[in-house]
Design a protein around this motif. Structure first.
Motif, short mmCIF file in Angstrom:
data_model
loop_
_atom_site.label_atom_id
_atom_site.label_comp_id
_atom_site.label_asym_id
_atom_site.label_seq_id
_atom_site.Cartn_x
_atom_site.Cartn_y
_atom_site.Cartn_z
N THR A 173 -1.11 1.48 -2.93
CA THR A 173 -0.49 0.24 -2.46
C THR A 173 0.46 0.58 -1.32
O THR A 173 0.57 1.73 -0.89
CB THR A 173 0.24 -0.52 -3.59
OG1 THR A 173 0.56 -1.84 -3.15
CG2 THR A 173 1.51 0.19 -4.04
N PRO A 175 4.24 -1.32 0.81
CA PRO A 175 5.07 -2.50 1.07
C PRO A 175 4.64 -3.20 2.35
O PRO A 175 4.05 -2.57 3.24
CB PRO A 175 6.47 -1.91 1.21
CG PRO A 175 6.24 -0.52 1.71
CD PRO A 175 4.95 -0.06 1.08
N ASN A 300 2.80 -7.61 0.60
CA ASN A 300 3.54 -7.14 -0.57
C ASN A 300 5.05 -7.20 -0.28
O ASN A 300 5.50 -6.69 0.75
CB ASN A 300 3.15 -5.70 -0.91
CG ASN A 300 1.82 -5.60 -1.62
OD1 ASN A 300 1.29 -6.59 -2.14
ND2 ASN A 300 1.26 -4.40 -1.67
N THR A 305 7.64 -3.98 -4.37
CA THR A 305 6.70 -2.87 -4.25
C THR A 305 7.39 -1.53 -4.45
O THR A 305 6.77 -0.58 -4.98
CB THR A 305 5.99 -2.94 -2.89
OG1 THR A 305 5.38 -4.23 -2.75
CG2 THR A 305 4.91 -1.87 -2.77
N THR A 344 3.27 -7.93 -5.65
CA THR A 344 2.57 -6.76 -5.15
C THR A 344 1.11 -6.78 -5.60
O THR A 344 0.80 -7.10 -6.74
CB THR A 344 3.21 -5.45 -5.67
OG1 THR A 344 4.59 -5.44 -5.30
CG2 THR A 344 2.53 -4.23 -5.10
#
Length: 392
Positions: A173, A175, A300, A305, A344
């Protein structure tokens, strides 16, 4: 940390394979909806279904007061004829994007959290959404009130998306922007048609359309800053000519547009239709141009996050959590939820252990294979994200 009992994984694998075999496309998924409702039975959830789509919304109220958190899974498959040879393959559609795992993982999270209801300091909304693959089902569920299902708005929202090309046991993932917006450009170039032997007696829209294709394909390279990526691809061209000796009167084009910022989207939305229209008119053609907005950029929340990354480090180990350096240019309609609620989107790697990275079939392909042996961890991730946010 929430842990999964040994019995959870086989039950989720079984559910996922039934969902896979019953794959349905679009907003109307009656068999899938029924299977989800049945899988949630006995958990003492407040379950509602959609009015204009076959969604499922389930509300789990904890034994202690607290805020609301939303967890989301998408439900629809793709119009792809499966070539995996799996014994549970569907006949006329395919979960080639892993939504069957998403549903099973969210059911697992509901079971884990329901088992700890008495300790749960707040409420969890489980959002099962049809129509992610181009139908904007998330937007429809928002219009039907999913964010108010618990009586108050969620303070955070989370979703997990599997990836069959990423190594199993890996979480990914970042931000900020993580997936691109998706829009479309539809162009109709109108000439007059005629006999292929006498093009001077007609206005032939085909070479005009070819010029438009080249201009559209090169637009980004000359008009969009390299620091703000965008992609514009012509994906379809068709004429109304039914014979090789007939000049077409009309040619239709479609292009797919991907951007990562509102500024670049606005630039393309404004300037590209002007360019296309001017090219057509310069050659004596009439041009109809329509820009079709679809999914927004998936963004996100940076603060959420940062916490999510810490939780993923605990679950997977820091070496197995990837901070994505750049956003993906694919799109995702969880973006609609994240426009309203901080949260997120996380990717989980589920490439089968025996499949080398260079041999894994890609997402959306007829040969895509997903390792469902990690569904218990998938469920734990969702449950843990909700739990940690409620006790924060």
């Amino acid at each position: 940390m929430i842990t999964a009992p040994a019995a959870l994984l086989p039950s989720l694998v079984s559910l996922r394979r039934v969902l896979h075999a019953e794959a349905e496309v679009g907003l109307d998924l009656p068999r899938t909806q029924r299977l989800i409702v049945e899988a949630l039975a006995g958990l003492d959830l407040e379950i509602t279904t959609g009015a204009t789509l076959t969604s499922v919304t389930a509300v789990l109220r904890g034994g202690r007061p607290g805020p609301v958190v939303l967890l989301r899974a998408d439900m629809d498959a793709l119009p792809v004829i499966e070539s995996t040879g799996l014994p549970f393959a569907a006949a006329d559609a395919m979960h080639a994007c892993g939504h069957d795992l998403h549903m099973a993982g969210l059911v697992g999270a509901a079971r884990l959290l329901a088992a700890r209801r008495a300790e749960l300091p707040g409420t969890v909304v489980f959002m099962f959404q049809p129509g992610e693959e181009g139908y904007a089902g998330g937007r429809i569920m928002l219009d039907e009130g999913v964010l108010d299902a618990a009586g108050e708005r969620p303070v955070a929202a989370y979703a997990v998306h599997v990836d069959c090309t990423t190594e199993g046991g890996t979480a990914v993932t970042r931000p900020g922007p993580i997936m691109a917006s998706a829009s479309g450009l539809r162009v109709t170039v109108r000439g007059s048609g005629g006999h292929a032997a006498w093009p001077a007696h007609a206005i032939d829209p085909m070479p005009v359309a070819a010029e438009i294709v080249l201009a559209v394909q090169s637009f980004v390279a000359r008009r969009v800053p390299v620091s703000d990526p965008a992609i514009v691809s012509v994906t379809r061209i068709a004429s109304d000519s039914a014979a090789p000796n007939v000049l077409s009167a009309t040619v239709e084009l479609e292009a797919n547009v991907r951007t990562l910022s509102p500024q670049t989207l606005q630039l393309i939305r404004t300037e590209l239709p002007r360019l296309v229209t001017a090219i057509g008119e310069a050659h004596g053609c009439r041009v109809d141009v329509r820009f079709v907005d679809s999914y927004p950029v998936t963004v996100n929340d940076p603060a959420e996050t940062a916490v999510v990354l810490g939780i993923l480090d605990e679950i997977y180990g820091a070496d197995n959590v990837v901070r994505l350096p750049q956003p993906s240019m694919a799109s995702e309609d969880f973006a609609y939820v994240l426009e309203e609620v901080p949260g997120t989107l996380v990717f989980l790697g589920v490439r089968p252990v025996a499949t080398p990275a260079d041999a894994a079939a890609g997402m959306h392909s007829a040969g895509a294979v997903f390792d469902d042996g990690r569904l218990d961890t998938h469920a734990v991730v969702l449950a843990e994200l909700a739990w940690r946010r409620l006790i924060r």
